[in-house]
Design a protein around this motif. Structure first.
Motif, PDB file in Angstrom:
ATOM      1  N   UNK A 205     -37.819 -23.579 -12.463  1.00  0.00           N
ATOM      2  CA  UNK A 205     -37.202 -22.589 -13.371  1.00  0.00           C
ATOM      3  C   UNK A 205     -37.282 -23.064 -14.818  1.00  0.00           C
ATOM      4  N   UNK A 206     -37.158 -24.379 -15.011  1.00  0.00           N
ATOM      5  CA  UNK A 206     -37.319 -24.948 -16.355  1.00  0.00           C
ATOM      6  C   UNK A 206     -38.768 -24.791 -16.811  1.00  0.00           C
ATOM      7  N   UNK A 207     -39.707 -24.991 -15.893  1.00  0.00           N
ATOM      8  CA  UNK A 207     -41.127 -24.790 -16.218  1.00  0.00           C
ATOM      9  C   UNK A 207     -41.364 -23.342 -16.650  1.00  0.00           C
ATOM     10  N   UNK A 208     -40.819 -22.378 -15.908  1.00  0.00           N
ATOM     11  CA  UNK A 208     -40.979 -20.965 -16.267  1.00  0.00           C
ATOM     12  C   UNK A 208     -40.432 -20.684 -17.663  1.00  0.00           C
ATOM     13  N   UNK A 209     -39.260 -21.235 -17.949  1.00  0.00           N
ATOM     14  CA  UNK A 209     -38.636 -21.026 -19.262  1.00  0.00           C
ATOM     15  C   UNK A 209     -39.487 -21.633 -20.375  1.00  0.00           C
ATOM     16  N   UNK A 210     -39.974 -22.858 -20.149  1.00  0.00           N
ATOM     17  CA  UNK A 210     -40.752 -23.546 -21.175  1.00  0.00           C
ATOM     18  C   UNK A 210     -42.081 -22.828 -21.427  1.00  0.00           C
ATOM     19  N   UNK A 211     -42.743 -22.389 -20.365  1.00  0.00           N
ATOM     20  CA  UNK A 211     -44.029 -21.690 -20.520  1.00  0.00           C
ATOM     21  C   UNK A 211     -43.820 -20.359 -21.253  1.00  0.00           C
ATOM     22  N   UNK A 212     -42.751 -19.651 -20.899  1.00  0.00           N
ATOM     23  CA  UNK A 212     -42.454 -18.382 -21.583  1.00  0.00           C
ATOM     24  C   UNK A 212     -42.247 -18.619 -23.070  1.00  0.00           C
ATOM     25  N   UNK A 262     -36.153 -31.093 -18.445  1.00  0.00           N
ATOM     26  CA  UNK A 262     -35.200 -31.186 -17.327  1.00  0.00           C
ATOM     27  C   UNK A 262     -34.345 -32.452 -17.442  1.00  0.00           C
ATOM     28  N   UNK A 263     -34.992 -33.559 -17.869  1.00  0.00           N
ATOM     29  CA  UNK A 263     -34.288 -34.855 -17.953  1.00  0.00           C
ATOM     30  C   UNK A 263     -33.543 -35.052 -19.256  1.00  0.00           C
ATOM     31  N   UNK A 264     -33.703 -34.114 -20.173  1.00  0.00           N
ATOM     32  CA  UNK A 264     -33.082 -34.258 -21.504  1.00  0.00           C
ATOM     33  C   UNK A 264     -31.564 -34.190 -21.368  1.00  0.00           C
ATOM     34  N   UNK A 265     -30.834 -35.164 -21.938  1.00  0.00           N
ATOM     35  CA  UNK A 265     -29.380 -35.112 -21.847  1.00  0.00           C
ATOM     36  C   UNK A 265     -28.798 -33.904 -22.570  1.00  0.00           C
ATOM     37  N   UNK A 266     -27.780 -33.305 -21.967  1.00  0.00           N
ATOM     38  CA  UNK A 266     -27.116 -32.151 -22.596  1.00  0.00           C
ATOM     39  C   UNK A 266     -26.145 -32.657 -23.639  1.00  0.00           C
ATOM     40  N   UNK A 267     -26.313 -32.142 -24.866  1.00  0.00           N
ATOM     41  CA  UNK A 267     -25.460 -32.559 -25.984  1.00  0.00           C
ATOM     42  C   UNK A 267     -24.296 -31.582 -26.113  1.00  0.00           C
ATOM     43  N   UNK A 268     -23.088 -32.130 -26.343  1.00  0.00           N
ATOM     44  CA  UNK A 268     -21.942 -31.249 -26.598  1.00  0.00           C
ATOM     45  C   UNK A 268     -20.979 -31.223 -25.456  1.00  0.00           C
TER      46      UNK A 268
END
Length: 268
Positions: A205-212, A262-268
């Motif tokens: 799903x992350x791949x789909x979002x990034x490609x879009x 996907x591995x990027x830490x969520x900030x906030x």
């Protein structure tokens, strides 16, 4: 066909009925249906392919949206024990209803051009059930499905379909094979889901979002088009040159970028 069962193609359903016997035979020979097969035909129309699929002995489910075609199809085929009709929208059809064994379903369709892309994405959500797919599509859509990196046809459709499937552009079909003839050329494509994904993403799903996101502005560099998702350093860490345009990247590079996100830490 008797007069009471004549049916006029409907523009709102994108109907172009296949009538060329030579083309029908060539498609059926490409599919090679066998008695032990579990087939699904999407949009059987007036039954041009249906008859040949049923004569193989395969179990055939068909999904038809146009209510007016249902009595035509039932009159032709309901006496055959291997025929089962579902009236409804293939875009909303729950393929698990068919109780097909994993990797067994063979999908066939002369797809209306206006729904071909969303329908393929809908089917790919059920790729684990599917053995192969044979579709009649607009020729330019097949060219996009089968494209490789570096050209204008390479984009979201190519990447996401090739992530899940091997793509084969089998042959082209001219407008004269249909009634009414469409204004564009058509082509037959074979899609075979990979038993093992060649480039599995950590989260598709992350791949789909990034490609879009990447192809929303395909003329811009990746550094610009992906800036809301990844920094220039993160793009470089994925082994990708941020000064390239999206169409210059292959599937493996997009998966590396998606895994970095996907591995990027969520900030906030």
């Amino acid at each position: 066909m008797t007069e009471q069962y004549q049916h006029k193609a409907r523009k709102r359903f994108g109907q172009n009925f296949l009538h060329d016997a030579g083309v029908i035979d060539k498609i059926l020979r490409s599919i090679r249906a066998k008695a032990e097969d579990r087939m699904l035909e999407i949009g059987p129309g007036q039954g041009a392919l249906t008859e040949g699929l049923l004569s193989s002995g395969a179990q055939l489910d068909v999904v038809e949206l146009d209510k007016d075609l249902v009595p035509i199809l039932m009159q032709q085929f309901s006496a055959m024990p291997n025929f089962n009709l579902h009236q409804g929208d293939a875009l909303k059809f729950d393929f698990t209803r068919l109780n097909a064994a994993p990797g067994s379903l063979r999908v066939v369709g002369n797809l209306p051009y206006n729904i071909s892309t969303p329908l393929i994405f809908h089917l790919l959500q059920n790729a684990h059930l599917i053995r192969d797919m044979h579709f009649m599509l607009q020729k330019e859509v097949v060219e996009r499905l089968a494209a490789g990196p570096g050209g204008g046809d390479w984009g979201r459709l190519s990447i996401m379909v090739q992530y899940h499937c091997r793509v084969e552009h089998l042959f082209n079909v001219g407008p004269g094979a249909f009634n009414p003839p469409p204004k564009v050329d058509s082509a037959i494509v074979r899609l075979v889901p990979h038993q093992t994904l060649p480039h599995p993403a950590k989260d598709h799903r992350v791949l789909e979002r990034l490609v879009r996101e990447a192809f929303n502005q395909r003329r811009k560099t990746l550094r610009n088009t992906l800036k809301a998702l990844l920094t220039s350093d993160e793009i470089a860490e994925a082994g990708v040159d941020g000064s390239l345009r999206p169409e210059q990247l292959d599937l493996a590079a997009f998966v590396r970028l998606a895994d970095t996100l996907t591995e990027k830490p969520v900030v906030g």
